[in-house]
Design a protein around this motif. Structure first.
Motif, PDB file in Angstrom:
ATOM      1  N   SER A 171       8.893  -0.387  -1.469  1.00 33.52           N
ATOM      2  CA  SER A 171       8.347   0.740  -0.705  1.00 33.52           C
ATOM      3  C   SER A 171       7.236   0.271   0.223  1.00 33.52           C
ATOM      4  O   SER A 171       7.183   0.663   1.398  1.00 33.52           O
ATOM      5  CB  SER A 171       7.807   1.809  -1.658  1.00 33.52           C
ATOM      6  N   VAL A 172       6.350  -0.563  -0.298  1.00 36.56           N
ATOM      7  CA  VAL A 172       5.263  -1.081   0.535  1.00 36.56           C
ATOM      8  C   VAL A 172       5.837  -1.892   1.694  1.00 36.56           C
ATOM      9  O   VAL A 172       5.442  -1.709   2.860  1.00 36.56           O
ATOM     10  CB  VAL A 172       4.316  -1.962  -0.302  1.00 36.56           C
ATOM     11  N   ASN A 173       6.791  -2.763   1.386  1.00 28.88           N
ATOM     12  CA  ASN A 173       7.322  -3.646   2.421  1.00 28.88           C
ATOM     13  C   ASN A 173       8.156  -2.884   3.452  1.00 28.88           C
ATOM     14  O   ASN A 173       8.047  -3.121   4.658  1.00 28.88           O
ATOM     15  CB  ASN A 173       8.166  -4.757   1.783  1.00 28.88           C
ATOM     16  N   LEU A 174       8.983  -1.972   2.973  1.00 27.60           N
ATOM     17  CA  LEU A 174       9.787  -1.189   3.913  1.00 27.60           C
ATOM     18  C   LEU A 174       8.882  -0.325   4.794  1.00 27.60           C
ATOM     19  O   LEU A 174       9.123  -0.176   5.986  1.00 27.60           O
ATOM     20  CB  LEU A 174      10.775  -0.306   3.153  1.00 27.60           C
ATOM     21  N   GLY A 175       7.862   0.246   4.167  1.00 25.68           N
ATOM     22  CA  GLY A 175       6.941   1.072   4.941  1.00 25.68           C
ATOM     23  C   GLY A 175       6.238   0.271   6.021  1.00 25.68           C
ATOM     24  O   GLY A 175       6.176   0.674   7.183  1.00 25.68           O
ATOM     25  N   LYS A 176       5.724  -0.875   5.635  1.00 26.09           N
ATOM     26  CA  LYS A 176       4.990  -1.699   6.615  1.00 26.09           C
ATOM     27  C   LYS A 176       5.930  -2.153   7.722  1.00 26.09           C
ATOM     28  O   LYS A 176       5.564  -2.106   8.906  1.00 26.09           O
ATOM     29  CB  LYS A 176       4.377  -2.907   5.901  1.00 26.09           C
ATOM     30  N   ASN A 177       7.135  -2.575   7.360  1.00 23.12           N
ATOM     31  CA  ASN A 177       8.086  -3.021   8.383  1.00 23.12           C
ATOM     32  C   ASN A 177       8.473  -1.869   9.311  1.00 23.12           C
ATOM     33  O   ASN A 177       8.639  -2.060  10.515  1.00 23.12           O
ATOM     34  CB  ASN A 177       9.344  -3.599   7.723  1.00 23.12           C
ATOM     35  N   HIS A 178       8.602  -0.703   8.733  1.00 21.86           N
ATOM     36  CA  HIS A 178       8.954   0.461   9.542  1.00 21.86           C
ATOM     37  C   HIS A 178       7.869   0.719  10.592  1.00 21.86           C
ATOM     38  O   HIS A 178       8.161   0.914  11.776  1.00 21.86           O
ATOM     39  CB  HIS A 178       9.105   1.687   8.642  1.00 21.86           C
TER      40      HIS A 178
END
Lengths: 209, 172
Positions: free
Chosen positions: A103-110
């Motif tokens: 979730s953290v990584n997908l959010g940041k990448n988004h």
């Protein structure tokens, strides 16, 4: 989030349930049942963990559609990883820690890919207009909040991760540490450094007109 | 006024509502006597309150509505699209292998000039990879890893986390 008191009283955070209980085999049993064809088991996994995923990605994806997309992608990736691990020998599957990091990584990448760093969704405060000092103070406070929330996303990675998992998802430092694979004390130190940076930034803005 | 160095981490932990009872009592006693640390606690609390997100709106509260079923459908869709690919890949690999045998065996029986190497680019292109083996062989075997995880700068930055661990334990 309610404004904190002036004496530095703790923020009204709580510790979200579900972390430790995920480690006792409940999540793994649900995953096995789901992969054996029990759709209701997925429903239960989703019910248990989706609010946490939503809380994590909200900082990076202000829109409801973006949030839904990120939540779904986090679950699909975690399911894929769980299936792979269970096929390869059935060792304990850390489903919830995976979800947290995904979730953290997908959010940041988004946020990075879309180049749309979030604006503070405080429309109610923005709508306040008028010459009175209370409205001016509300606007000034809103502006400081916007600056600080933008600064959160520019924090060094670990500091950002620890701070947002504590503030947004209200995870315990123990669970944050387990998900990020650092020690609990290390997580606390990152939180301290993050908070100090934000405090310094705030001190720098308060002197401005 | 600067806060007392040894109490700074305790103050941050208190503001995060994550201070154990012993450390909490120790800090409370100190805050009663130290105005610099009280000011630090107030400043940290204010900064974090501003950095925190406002409560979710009504729309956000409904953002998960029906998403479990939608995610399930997406998963099943992936499964369906994956299975025929595997079957087709296997079938094609068998056909290519049979064709290769038909080329190689006569070639071995003929006299020079030697036949070209019996390796068909198509055979390589259609050989189904063992995804599990490939995954295990990568440095990113952690399923939750992001591109940030392999950024060398980050790795270097956190190489000394053991040093951070040496700091006092605040959890009790």
């Amino acid at each position: 989030m309610a404004r904190s008191d002036d004496d530095g009283r703790p923020l009204p955070l709580r510790v979200v349930e579900g972390g430790a209980s995920g480690a006792d085999g409940r999540d793994e049993a649900l995953l096995r049942a789901f992969l054996d064809g029990d759709d209701a088991a997925f429903g239960e996994l989703f019910r248990l963990h989706a609010p946490m995923v939503q809380a994590i990605v909200r900082r990076y994806a202000p829109g409801a559609d973006e949030t839904r997309d990120l939540v779904q992608r986090a679950f699909l990736r975690a399911l894929e990883a769980a299936r792979r691990d269970l096929r390869r020998g059935g060792r304990a599957v850390p489903f919830r820690p995976w979800l947290i990091r995904l979730s953290v990584n997908l959010g940041k990448n988004h946020a990075r890919d879309a180049a749309r760093w979030p604006r503070a969704p405080l429309a109610a405060v923005r709508q306040v207009e008028g010459p009175d000092s209370a409205a001016e103070e509300a606007l000034a406070r809103e502006e400081r909040a916007r600056l600080l929330r933008a600064a959160v996303l520019r924090l060094p990675r670990r500091q950002r991760e620890v701070l947002t998992l504590r503030l947004d998802a209200e995870l315990s430092f123990a669970e944050i540490a387990a998900a990020l694979r650092i020690t609990e004390n290390n997580a606390r130190v990152h939180f301290h450094h993050a908070a100090r940076r934000l405090r310094e930034l705030l001190a720098g803005t308060e002197g401005e007109p | 006024m600067t806060p007392c160095r040894e109490y700074e981490p305790l103050i941050a932990a208190r503001v995060a509502d994550a201070l154990g009872p012993d450390a909490g009592a120790r800090l409370a006693a100190h805050l009663g006597a130290c105005s610099a640390c009280r000011a630090e606690a107030a400043a940290l609390s204010e900064a974090l309150a501003l950095a925190a997100l406002p409560p979710p709106s009504g729309a956000a509260a409904g953002a998960l509505e029906g998403l479990d079923r939608e995610t399930l459908r997406a998963w099943r869709g992936r499964e369906r699209s994956r299975a025929p690919w595997r079957r087709a890949g296997m079938g094609f690999a068998v056909a290519v292998a049979a064709a290769a045998v038909m080329v190689v065996v006569p070639a071995l029986r003929t006299t020079p000039p030697p036949a070209p190497a019996p390796v068909s680019p198509a055979a390589d292109a259609w050989k189904e990879p063992d995804l599990d083996a490939l995954w295990a062989a990568t440095a990113l075997a952690d399923p939750a890893a992001s591109d940030e995880d392999v950024a060398s700068g980050e790795v270097a930055l956190y190489a000394d986390e053991a040093a951070l661990d040496a700091l006092p334990d605040l959890s009790n």
